[in-house]
Design a protein around this motif. Structure first.
Motif, PDB file in Angstrom:
ATOM      1  N   ALA A 165       4.064  21.870 -11.820  1.00  0.00           N
ATOM      2  CA  ALA A 165       4.018  20.347 -11.418  1.00  0.00           C
ATOM      3  C   ALA A 165       3.329  20.049 -10.017  1.00  0.00           C
ATOM      4  N   TYR A 196       9.628  16.060 -11.586  1.00  0.00           N
ATOM      5  CA  TYR A 196       8.527  17.072 -11.301  1.00  0.00           C
ATOM      6  C   TYR A 196       8.625  18.319 -12.365  1.00  0.00           C
ATOM      7  N   SER A 251       2.101  15.604  -4.349  1.00  0.00           N
ATOM      8  CA  SER A 251       1.504  15.367  -3.083  1.00  0.00           C
ATOM      9  C   SER A 251       0.465  16.446  -2.684  1.00  0.00           C
ATOM     10  N   ALA A 252       0.202  17.290  -3.679  1.00  0.00           N
ATOM     11  CA  ALA A 252      -0.794  18.022  -3.698  1.00  0.00           C
ATOM     12  C   ALA A 252      -0.940  19.513  -2.815  1.00  0.00           C
ATOM     13  N   THR A 273       1.209  22.091  -2.929  1.00  0.00           N
ATOM     14  CA  THR A 273       1.400  23.431  -3.475  1.00  0.00           C
ATOM     15  C   THR A 273       0.219  23.803  -4.296  1.00  0.00           C
ATOM     16  N   SER A 333       2.702  17.804   2.657  1.00  0.00           N
ATOM     17  CA  SER A 333       1.245  18.262   2.363  1.00  0.00           C
ATOM     18  C   SER A 333       0.123  17.858   3.281  1.00  0.00           C
ATOM     19  N   LYS A 355       6.589  25.239   2.575  1.00  0.00           N
ATOM     20  CA  LYS A 355       5.688  24.501   3.655  1.00  0.00           C
ATOM     21  C   LYS A 355       6.339  24.491   4.746  1.00  0.00           C
ATOM     22  N   ASN A 361      10.396  23.884  -3.506  1.00  0.00           N
ATOM     23  CA  ASN A 361       8.872  24.187  -3.125  1.00  0.00           C
ATOM     24  C   ASN A 361       8.617  24.122  -1.715  1.00  0.00           C
ATOM     25  N   LYS A 362       9.436  22.885  -1.271  1.00  0.00           N
ATOM     26  CA  LYS A 362       9.044  22.179   0.182  1.00  0.00           C
ATOM     27  C   LYS A 362       9.598  23.327   1.198  1.00  0.00           C
TER      28      LYS A 362
HETATM   29  C1  LIG Z   1       7.281  17.845  -4.042  1.00  0.00           C
HETATM   30  C2  LIG Z   1       7.814  18.727  -5.520  1.00  0.00           C
HETATM   31  C3  LIG Z   1       6.525  18.988  -6.502  1.00  0.00           C
HETATM   32  C4  LIG Z   1       5.054  18.908  -6.159  1.00  0.00           C
HETATM   33  O1  LIG Z   1       4.647  19.654  -5.115  1.00  0.00           O
HETATM   34  P1  LIG Z   1       3.420  18.834  -4.222  1.00  0.00           P
HETATM   35  O2  LIG Z   1       3.240  20.055  -3.143  1.00  0.00           O
HETATM   36  O3  LIG Z   1       4.091  17.684  -3.761  1.00  0.00           O
HETATM   37  O4  LIG Z   1       2.355  18.697  -5.033  1.00  0.00           O
HETATM   38  C5  LIG Z   1       6.805  19.568  -7.723  1.00  0.00           C
HETATM   39  N1  LIG Z   1       8.200  20.047  -8.022  1.00  0.00           N
HETATM   40  C6  LIG Z   1       9.186  19.532  -7.024  1.00  0.00           C
HETATM   41  C7  LIG Z   1      10.403  19.970  -7.584  1.00  0.00           C
HETATM   42  C8  LIG Z   1       9.080  19.024  -5.846  1.00  0.00           C
HETATM   43  O5  LIG Z   1      10.093  18.337  -5.278  1.00  0.00           O
END
Ligand SMILES: *Cc1c(COP(=O)(O)O)cnc(C)c1O
Length: 331
Positions: free
Chosen positions: A191, A289, A194-195, A197, A159, A52, A48-49
């Motif tokens: 999941a 996560y 750090s909020a 998502t 985040s 961002k 998911n990063k």
């Molecule tokens: C960072 C992460 C999350 C949480 O996302 P946030 O934006 O930090 O709340 C969920 N799953 C995985 C695999 C992540 O690396």
């Protein structure tokens, strides 16, 4: 709101697939379960990063930065995706890694995401659990600036309102995919840490007036604190986008019953979820996560929280590279 007004580096493989999980749905006998594959964003095993970072790294480029710094836990997926993005853009990358679990075995310390950080050319420094990572990061940034580098600092998890734009975009993408196949979505589950998502998703869903309940399954903080941090970030993200007030406090819901002993420590239910997804759907979750998010989803289905005939989408946020840092949990 119009996302094209914000600088972005197009690097993720989008749209990510939206698939039906037939065997898992049959096994649980509750709602129809679908999965949004943000584990397939394409960058160095995905996650998911990357969404961002498309916005954050564009901001770094706009500032002519030649170096990015960020921080996370030892097995941080965010750090790994940042190191990969930096390599692709020809930028330097320095990572501060916090040992939040206290695990000291070789695989946790050096395999999985850490191996990939180094493979992408990032430098790393280690800190014990409980360190003030934000302050440590500012110290390093000041030193590097004094040495003449142009540094862009990315907060933990990417985040902030800029990073959260990636998940506003994901909300649009998911709704568009659902509309194209006349799929009505009754719930979205994922999941939350750090909020960024959840904050981005809730802004996107509310701005579209989609009327789809969103549930974040916590991996660290208690419910009140988690919801507060998502709400604050959502408010700031909505403001950045020019739609202030679109998110109400009650739109932000987290369930933090599946954290177990603490951040980064898989519970029995985490390991069960990882096995079920691997054996029923050949989908890899992670122990920090997505395994906890899926454990929450599975338990809530079993308890009848989601009804037969409903359709729910599990947003897979990635993280499978961390499996190789957690051989201790699968012995
Ligand atoms: C960072 C992460 C999350 C949480 O996302 P946030 O934006 O930090 O709340 C969920 N799953 C995985 C695999 C992540 O690396």
């Amino acid at each position: 709101m119009h996302l094209s007004r914000f600088p972005r580096v197009f690097l993720a493989h989008l749209p990510t697939p939206l698939e039906r999980l037939d065997r898992l749905s049959d096994e649980l006998g509750g709602p129809e379960i679908w999965i949004k594959r943000d584990d397939c964003t394409g960058l160095s095993t995905g996650g998911n990063k990357t969404r961002k970072l498309e916005f954050l790294m564009a901001e770094a480029q706009a500032e002519n930065a030649d170096y990015v710094i960020t921080q996370g836990a030892t097995q941080s997926n965010h750090c790994r995706q940042t190191s990969a993005f930096a390599a692709k853009l020809g930028m330097g990358c320095h990572l501060l890694l916090e040992n939040r679990t206290g695990y000291d075995d070789g695989n946790y310390q050096d395999n999985g995401n850490v191996l990939l950080d180094h493979l992408h050319g990032a430098t790393t420094e280690r800190h014990p659990g409980g360190a003030d990572m934000h302050a440590e990061m500012e110290k390093v940034a000041d030193q590097m600036r004094a040495d003449g580098k142009k540094v862009y600092v990315i907060p933990g998890g990417g985040s902030n309102p800029t990073g959260a734009l990636g998940y506003v975009n994901c909300a649009f993408e998911l709704l568009s995919q659902a509309n194209d196949r006349a799929l009505t979505i009754d719930h979205i589950v994922h999941a939350t840490g750090s909020a960024g998502t959840q904050a981005g998703l809730v802004v996107g869903l509310q701005a579209m007036n989609a009327n789809i309940p969103l549930l974040g399954i916590g991996v660290r903080a208690a419910k009140e604190a988690q919801e507060a941090s998502v709400f604050n970030l959502a408010v700031n993200t909505a403001e950045k986008l020019g739609c202030p007030g679109v998110v109400k406090r009650e739109d932000v819901v987290a369930n933090t019953d599946y954290v177990g002993e603490g951040y980064g420590m898989p519970a029995e239910s985490t390991l069960e979820a990882i096995s079920m997804f691997a054996q029923l759907e050949s989908i890899l979750l992670d122990p920090v996560y997505s395994g906890k998010g899926a454990a929450g989803l599975i338990d809530l289905v079993r308890k009848g929280h989601f009804k037969k005939g409903e359709r729910l989408v599990f947003l897979h946020t990635g993280g499978s590279a961390a499996l190789f840092g957690y051989t201790r949990s699968f012995a």
